[in-house]
Design an enzyme around this catalytic site. Sequence first.
Site, mmCIF file in Angstrom:
data_model
loop_
_atom_site.group_PDB
_atom_site.id
_atom_site.type_symbol
_atom_site.label_atom_id
_atom_site.label_comp_id
_atom_site.label_asym_id
_atom_site.label_seq_id
_atom_site.Cartn_x
_atom_site.Cartn_y
_atom_site.Cartn_z
ATOM 1 N N CYS A 1 -2.216 9.419 6.360
ATOM 2 C CA CYS A 1 -2.460 8.842 5.034
ATOM 3 C C CYS A 1 -3.349 7.601 5.105
ATOM 4 C CB CYS A 1 -1.137 8.446 4.385
ATOM 5 S SG CYS A 1 -0.145 9.846 3.893
ATOM 6 N N SER B 1 0.819 -1.223 0.000
ATOM 7 C CA SER B 1 0.000 0.000 0.000
ATOM 8 C C SER B 1 0.854 1.274 0.000
ATOM 9 C CB SER B 1 -0.937 0.023 1.209
ATOM 10 O OG SER B 1 -0.190 0.170 2.404
ATOM 11 N N LYS C 1 12.770 -0.374 4.427
ATOM 12 C CA LYS C 1 12.756 0.781 3.524
ATOM 13 C C LYS C 1 14.160 1.352 3.337
ATOM 14 C CE LYS C 1 7.992 2.303 4.021
ATOM 15 N NZ LYS C 1 7.062 3.370 4.462
ATOM 16 N N ASP D 1 5.991 11.100 9.654
ATOM 17 C CA ASP D 1 4.534 10.986 9.636
ATOM 18 C C ASP D 1 3.903 11.283 11.000
ATOM 19 O OD1 ASP D 1 5.351 8.838 11.086
ATOM 20 O OD2 ASP D 1 4.312 7.313 9.898
#
Lengths: 70, 262
Positions: free
Chosen positions: B187, B68, B85, B129
């Site tokens: 998000c 996603s 990541k 975030d």
Amino acid sequence: MINITLNGDSHKIQKGQSLFDLLQDLKLDPGKVAVERNLEIVPKSTYQDIEIDDGDRLEIVHFIGGGKTI
Amino acid sequence: MILNDDQLDRYARHIILKQVGGAGQKKLLGARVLVIGAGGLGSPLILYLAAAGVGTIGVIDDDIVDLSNLQRQIIHTTDQVGQLKTDSAKEMIKRINPDVNIIRFTERFSKGNAEDIVRDYDILADGCDNFDTRFLVNDVCLKLKIPFVSAALSQFDGQISTFKGYLTGAPCYRCFIPQHPGNVGNCAEAGILGAVAGVLGSLQAVEILKELLDLGDSLAGRLLLYDGLSAVTRTIKLPKDPECPICKEITLVQKNNLGAKK
């Protein structure tokens, strides 16, 4: 009454209102938004002292940057 | 440092700019940028910094690539789902530009590690975030007198500014957002048009490169607001809050010192 522009729309408000009063009227939590007045962010510590002037252009800027709470 | 033939080719479009030139390109190759978060903002940002030849890029992220994420986190690819990541970002950076030295921090950015990590860098790019991390970035950068470019995203719009709160007259992040605003949506909950992350992450890359090269007008003391739905971009003033609990004292000390010198 004085004329202001709020988020691009014309509004009439009582003379003598502070930014703090306006946010209360709009039911906006001052902890979640900044107020832009005539192209300048208003420091939060001055909300009670700043009286809105006739012709002021105000924009509400919502805080963004993540949704996680402490 | 002398630019080799490959570098003269690779960076030709930079070098031809009179505001950059060979000297500017060497500056970029010697620069150290720390990126907080290899997500929606960090992806385009890191890609452009790497392509620009920023010599050392630190990347902090403790997350794993999820399917996603790929709708907006364009440094990661389908075959990297499930990888760290930081590893995935390193792989892509190496493919884009082997000149770049990438330093991975596969950990949370926390009070315990923040200062040790940040002190080695010229500038930070905050693309995280959550507000707690943003406040921590602000605290550490103020203390170490390191500038940071901070960007944030929401559904169809974004905000970006540069913070140098250690300078007299320049705001810190808390002059804009004094306290944690609570839940304002993220998000996962609110959704986001992926390309909006590209706009803000790319703006962040431009501002980082400007700071490194000392080009044009810094976004310090200004806030750029991007509204994707109306396709309107505005830049407004962001003054220092004279009562900011975080940066007030730092600049008071500076003012007093300046006064003493006179």
